[in-house]
Design a protein around this motif. Structure first.
Motif, PDB file in Angstrom:
ATOM      1  N   ARG A  16       7.430  13.776  -8.466  1.00  0.00           N
ATOM      2  CA  ARG A  16       6.378  12.748  -8.570  1.00  0.00           C
ATOM      3  C   ARG A  16       6.639  11.798  -9.742  1.00  0.00           C
ATOM      4  NH1 ARG A  16       4.471  17.527  -7.570  1.00  0.00           N
ATOM      5  NH2 ARG A  16       4.012  17.912  -9.760  1.00  0.00           N
ATOM      6  N   SER A  17       7.903  11.433  -9.944  1.00  0.00           N
ATOM      7  CA  SER A  17       8.239  10.445 -10.964  1.00  0.00           C
ATOM      8  C   SER A  17       9.042   9.334 -10.301  1.00  0.00           C
ATOM      9  CB  SER A  17       9.074  11.082 -12.084  1.00  0.00           C
ATOM     10  OG  SER A  17      10.356  11.437 -11.605  1.00  0.00           O
ATOM     11  N   GLY A  18       9.004   8.164 -10.862  1.00  0.00           N
ATOM     12  CA  GLY A  18       9.764   7.051 -10.303  1.00  0.00           C
ATOM     13  C   GLY A  18       9.294   5.734 -10.869  1.00  0.00           C
ATOM     14  N   GLY A  19       9.974   4.681 -10.478  1.00  0.00           N
ATOM     15  CA  GLY A  19       9.641   3.358 -10.984  1.00  0.00           C
ATOM     16  C   GLY A  19       8.781   2.552 -10.050  1.00  0.00           C
ATOM     17  N   LYS A  20       8.200   3.186  -9.027  1.00  0.00           N
ATOM     18  CA  LYS A  20       7.438   2.434  -8.022  1.00  0.00           C
ATOM     19  C   LYS A  20       5.965   2.821  -7.989  1.00  0.00           C
ATOM     20  CE  LYS A  20      11.566   2.204  -5.139  1.00  0.00           C
ATOM     21  NZ  LYS A  20      12.195   2.661  -3.890  1.00  0.00           N
ATOM     22  N   PHE A  21       5.472   3.366  -9.090  1.00  0.00           N
ATOM     23  CA  PHE A  21       4.098   3.845  -9.090  1.00  0.00           C
ATOM     24  C   PHE A  21       3.124   2.887  -9.769  1.00  0.00           C
ATOM     25  CE2 PHE A  21       5.965   8.297  -8.688  1.00  0.00           C
ATOM     26  CZ  PHE A  21       5.745   8.315  -7.327  1.00  0.00           C
ATOM     27  N   THR A  22       3.612   1.763 -10.275  1.00  0.00           N
ATOM     28  CA  THR A  22       2.671   0.761 -10.764  1.00  0.00           C
ATOM     29  C   THR A  22       2.047   0.085  -9.561  1.00  0.00           C
ATOM     30  OG1 THR A  22       4.324  -0.994 -10.823  1.00  0.00           O
ATOM     31  CG2 THR A  22       4.101   0.370 -12.791  1.00  0.00           C
ATOM     32  N   ALA A  23       0.844  -0.409  -9.727  1.00  0.00           N
ATOM     33  CA  ALA A  23       0.131  -1.021  -8.609  1.00  0.00           C
ATOM     34  C   ALA A  23       0.932  -2.175  -8.016  1.00  0.00           C
ATOM     35  CB  ALA A  23      -1.246  -1.502  -9.063  1.00  0.00           C
ATOM     36  N   HIS A  24       1.537  -2.989  -8.877  1.00  0.00           N
ATOM     37  CA  HIS A  24       2.277  -4.153  -8.397  1.00  0.00           C
ATOM     38  C   HIS A  24       3.540  -3.719  -7.653  1.00  0.00           C
ATOM     39  CE1 HIS A  24       4.075  -8.137  -8.316  1.00  0.00           C
ATOM     40  NE2 HIS A  24       5.183  -7.607  -8.825  1.00  0.00           N
ATOM     41  N   ALA A  25       4.323  -2.812  -8.251  1.00  0.00           N
ATOM     42  CA  ALA A  25       5.593  -2.411  -7.649  1.00  0.00           C
ATOM     43  C   ALA A  25       5.377  -1.690  -6.325  1.00  0.00           C
ATOM     44  CB  ALA A  25       6.373  -1.517  -8.608  1.00  0.00           C
ATOM     45  N   ASP A  26       4.426  -0.777  -6.293  1.00  0.00           N
ATOM     46  CA  ASP A  26       4.208   0.000  -5.081  1.00  0.00           C
ATOM     47  C   ASP A  26       3.665  -0.869  -3.956  1.00  0.00           C
ATOM     48  OD1 ASP A  26       4.345   2.235  -3.590  1.00  0.00           O
ATOM     49  OD2 ASP A  26       2.511   3.146  -4.321  1.00  0.00           O
ATOM     50  N   ALA A  27       2.857  -1.854  -4.304  1.00  0.00           N
ATOM     51  CA  ALA A  27       2.246  -2.705  -3.284  1.00  0.00           C
ATOM     52  C   ALA A  27       3.264  -3.597  -2.597  1.00  0.00           C
ATOM     53  CB  ALA A  27       1.147  -3.564  -3.909  1.00  0.00           C
ATOM     54  N   GLU A  28       4.361  -3.928  -3.292  1.00  0.00           N
ATOM     55  CA  GLU A  28       5.334  -4.853  -2.724  1.00  0.00           C
ATOM     56  C   GLU A  28       6.643  -4.184  -2.319  1.00  0.00           C
ATOM     57  OE1 GLU A  28       5.957  -8.083  -5.380  1.00  0.00           O
ATOM     58  OE2 GLU A  28       3.876  -8.765  -5.319  1.00  0.00           O
ATOM     59  N   SER A  29       6.838  -2.932  -2.667  1.00  0.00           N
ATOM     60  CA  SER A  29       8.114  -2.281  -2.415  1.00  0.00           C
ATOM     61  C   SER A  29       8.299  -1.974  -0.939  1.00  0.00           C
ATOM     62  CB  SER A  29       8.208  -0.976  -3.215  1.00  0.00           C
ATOM     63  OG  SER A  29       9.400  -0.301  -2.882  1.00  0.00           O
ATOM     64  N   THR A  30       9.480  -2.301  -0.445  1.00  0.00           N
ATOM     65  CA  THR A  30       9.854  -1.910   0.918  1.00  0.00           C
ATOM     66  C   THR A  30      11.097  -1.030   0.876  1.00  0.00           C
ATOM     67  OG1 THR A  30      11.161  -3.935   1.199  1.00  0.00           O
ATOM     68  CG2 THR A  30       8.866  -3.986   1.938  1.00  0.00           C
ATOM     69  N   GLY A  31      11.216  -0.240  -0.165  1.00  0.00           N
ATOM     70  CA  GLY A  31      12.336   0.680  -0.291  1.00  0.00           C
ATOM     71  C   GLY A  31      12.110   1.941   0.514  1.00  0.00           C
ATOM     72  N   ALA A  32      13.180   2.749   0.603  1.00  0.00           N
ATOM     73  CA  ALA A  32      13.092   3.977   1.387  1.00  0.00           C
ATOM     74  C   ALA A  32      12.239   5.025   0.690  1.00  0.00           C
ATOM     75  CB  ALA A  32      14.497   4.522   1.642  1.00  0.00           C
ATOM     76  N   GLY A  33      12.345   5.111  -0.634  1.00  0.00           N
ATOM     77  CA  GLY A  33      11.615   6.147  -1.354  1.00  0.00           C
ATOM     78  C   GLY A  33      10.442   5.583  -2.123  1.00  0.00           C
ATOM     79  N   LEU A  34       9.284   6.124  -1.886  1.00  0.00           N
ATOM     80  CA  LEU A  34       8.086   5.645  -2.573  1.00  0.00           C
ATOM     81  C   LEU A  34       7.318   6.770  -3.245  1.00  0.00           C
ATOM     82  CD1 LEU A  34       6.654   3.173   0.110  1.00  0.00           C
ATOM     83  CD2 LEU A  34       7.916   2.581  -1.955  1.00  0.00           C
ATOM     84  N   ASN A  35       7.612   8.019  -2.892  1.00  0.00           N
ATOM     85  CA  ASN A  35       6.760   9.125  -3.329  1.00  0.00           C
ATOM     86  C   ASN A  35       7.266   9.872  -4.546  1.00  0.00           C
ATOM     87  OD1 ASN A  35       5.099   8.614  -1.092  1.00  0.00           O
ATOM     88  ND2 ASN A  35       6.410   9.850   0.226  1.00  0.00           N
ATOM     89  N   GLY A  36       8.511   9.638  -4.956  1.00  0.00           N
ATOM     90  CA  GLY A  36       9.040  10.342  -6.121  1.00  0.00           C
ATOM     91  C   GLY A  36       9.233  11.821  -5.881  1.00  0.00           C
TER      92      GLY A  36
END
Length: 673
Positions: free
Chosen positions: A91-111
């Protein structure tokens, strides 16, 4: 009975993942783990680099390298370095900020995925290249630390260190950057599953083709169980996009690659927990028979399809059917209708790519997408874009060819539906004499023909026939007993196979043709189920039948019509209940469970064969569609490489495969006395 806080066991993330790997990695544990490492590399290269390489090692480990930014190597205030924080922490990663997660279309989002892969590995070495220095972090059994000695020895002495400070060694190449992960998965974590590296490589090739300007190199240094398909080795350096991936997937599936094609794209909004959320899509499709469909979401190959694939097929085929209704000179007979959307779907090769934030995957293995809102919004947009494309005069010839092929499919479908109706009517009206050409040992049922729900049980031995006759529902369940073990007919000519009495009998019973002439719609049954004794001999019989059907009746397998039943080896019972068990371990658990409930008398019945089972047990475990457990037979990946190895290839291939399978067995759990 005492029940205190001391009785509650608390596991850390690593212990929990190793004990319950399916929670974070899905049913195909090792497939998902390897894919997570590859997906991370492809995503990093797509955003910050240009190359990904995969090296398959002779010791069963694999190395995945990208030329992205390189993982962070500094330490946070708690002393945890960037590699451990990224790959060794759930449960760690660079996509957990509201802005990054809302716009990310990467394969991994959950850490979760990549960390879970590290957790179930025997050894993982991560090497990072940044600013002319090389940094290395190792993990043993999921925990960070150091291995003694050089090289990659998972059995070397290991010292755990959760707050290891990374010290870079100068490599003299300041322009080099990226991350390399070498991983050896632990076979003891999920001993009932295995790593099919061909599927991992297939998904890697597909993902790279959907990631613009990323190149892929795959090197085989002697992967156990090889050789690997040549199409998955070597280098790829373009072109990219849905057209390229459509060519690749058709080539792998050995289906026609459409020369005429439509390429359309669009965008829209669907509803997630955040509210209206943007998505975009693109697809390439063309007329081809048989149909081939491949779907991707955020570059991940979704083998099970889902919302985005359903939307693409629905929107595309409905728009084409609407356009076809306005075409002239199709050669329609008087009163004949044109092709419908389902007919276009039957003659379409398609690859679709969807990019969307906040995707609802069907699980951590990411084999499908589940979102009703995405389906509805995307289907409408695909239909609109396809309608615009098909209305363009420059595309009229392609639409006409497509429509004529769909019309042939429509005529075949309508003919089959008519034949099916006539077959059902004839089945109800036929007399006893109709079945005289069938083998005398066949135990027939009243319903026959595709769509009737009829089931054929190919059973081991004449003794099983009495049990089946007493237990079955004669309305829809037929049975045929085998005489001994069927031969391995892999690679035989049809004439040679027909020289075997059992093969000839099965061919007459099914009546659907063999190999290139096998047509599931002509089969007398909707399901064919193998029912053999729950012992090694029964397993051998099932294996021979599976091989026979993969070789001579492959269309039935591909249509999902072939199954293996799982009759119990033991029945454990007391005065109030019966528990069915597949092996000694399940038997012991069942006995302990009943005795713990205070039962004074617990009986254990071992079924030496299907003929010794009573009718009720046989109905409950083998025949009853509502509660039996069966395994669906499916083709193995890329055209039957495993089938060839086990049944037709050189003996060395089978020895290698058996050695690999044996290496995943925990010998300490075996009773060798």
């Amino acid at each position: 009975m005492s029940y205190t806080a001391a009785d509650v066991i608390e596991l850390d993330d690593i212990q929990h993942t190793r004990m319950r790997p399916q929670v974070n990695l899905g049913a195909r544990v090792y497939q998902t783990a390897a894919r997570e490492i590859v997906d991370n590399a492809v995503e990093e290269a797509g955003a910050h680099g240009s190359t990904v390489s995969i090296i398959l090692r002779s010791d069963g480990s694999f190395t995945v390298t990208d030329d992205g930014r390189g993982l962070p190597v500094d330490s946070d205030p708690a002393g945890k370095n960037g590699i451990v924080k990224t790959l060794g922490t759930a449960r760690s990663g660079g996509k957990f900020t509201a802005h990054a997660d809302a716009e990310s279309t990467g394969a991994g989002l959950n850490g979760i995925g990549a960390a879970a892969a590290v957790f179930i590995s025997r050894r993982t070495d991560v090497t990072v290249y940044r600013a002319g220095k090389t940094y290395k972090q190792s993990f043993g059994g999921g925990y960070p630390g150091r291995f003694a000695g050089d090289g990659f020895n998972p059995d070397a002495d290991f010292t755990r260190d959760d707050t290891q400070k990374l010290r870079g060694l100068s490599n003299g190449e300041p322009a080099v950057h990226g991350t390399s992960v070498r991983m050896l998965l632990d076979p003891s974590v999920a001993p009932d599953t295995a790593l099919d590296i061909t599927e991992v490589l297939l998904r890697a090739h597909a993902a790279v083709r959907m990631t613009q300007n990323v190149r892929l190199t795959v090197i085989d240094e002697g992967w156990p169980g090889g050789p690997l398909p040549a199409a998955l080795l070597g280098s790829f350096s373009g072109p990219w996009g849905t057209g390229a991936v459509l060519d690749f997937m058709c080539a792998c599936a050995q289906t026609p690659i459409p020369t005429l094609r439509s390429s359309v794209e669009g965008r829209g909004e669907y509803v997630t927990g955040r509210g209206p959320t943007p998505f975009r899509w693109s697809l390439t499709a063309g007329p081809a028979e048989p149909a081939t469909v491949s779907s991707f979401c955020n570059t991940v190959y979704t083998a099970d399809g889902g919302s985005h694939l359903n939307a693409a097929v629905k929107g595309l085929t409905e728009a084409l059917a609407s356009r076809a209704a306005r075409l002239r000179d199709l050669g329609l007979a008087k009163g004949e209708d044109g092709p419908e959307p389902q007919d276009f779907a039957a003659v379409t090769a398609l690859a679709v790519d969807t990019r969307a934030p906040d995707v609802s995957w069907n699980g951590q293995d990411k084999t499908g997408v589940s979102s009703r809102s995405l389906n509805t919004a995307m289907a409408t947009d695909v239909a609109r874009s396809t309608a615009v494309w098909s209305a363009n005069p420059a595309n009229t010839d392609t639409v006409t060819v497509w429509t004529k092929l769909a019309l042939e499919a429509a005529r075949a479908r309508r003919s089959a539906e008519g034949a099916k109706s006539r077959s059902r009517a004839a089945s109800k009206a036929k007399g006893l004499g109709t079945n005289l050409s069938l083998p005398p040992k066949l135990l027939p049922c009243r319903e026959t023909g595709r769509g009737s729900g009829a089931e054929l049980f190919i059973a081991e031995g004449d003794s099983a026939l009495g049990t089946i006759k007493a237990a079955r529902d004669a309305t829809f369940q037929a049975a045929f007993p085998l005489k001994g073990k069927p031969p391995n007919v892999y690679g035989w000519t049809v004439a040679k196979a027909r020289g075997k009495e059992e093969f000839q009998a099965i061919e007459r019973i099914l009546d659907c043709g063999v190999r290139d002439h096998c047509d599931p719609e002509k089969c007398r049954y909707d399901k064919i189920l193998f029912a053999s004794d729950a012992d090694p001999d029964g397993g051998n019989i099932n294996s021979s039948l599976i091989s026979m059907f993969l070789d001579f009746y492959r269309p039935l397998v591909e249509a999902g019509m072939v199954y293996v039943t799982l009759p119990p080896l033991f029945v454990v019972s007391d005065s109030s209940q019966r528990i069915y068990c597949q092996d000694d371990a399940e038997r012991d658990v069942a006995v302990a469970r009943l005795r713990s409930g205070g039962r004074s008398r617990v009986e254990v019945q071992r079924n030496k064969g299907l003929g010794e089972m009573n009718a009720d047990d046989f109905w409950n475990t083998v025949l009853d569609p509502g509660q039996r457990t069966v395994i669906q037979v499916r083709p193995d990946a890329l055209g039957g490489a495993l089938h060839h190895t086990l049944f037709g290839g050189a003996p060395e291939g089978r020895r290698t495969w058996m050695a690999d399978a044996a290496s995943r067995i925990d010998t300490s759990s075996l009773d060798l006395d």
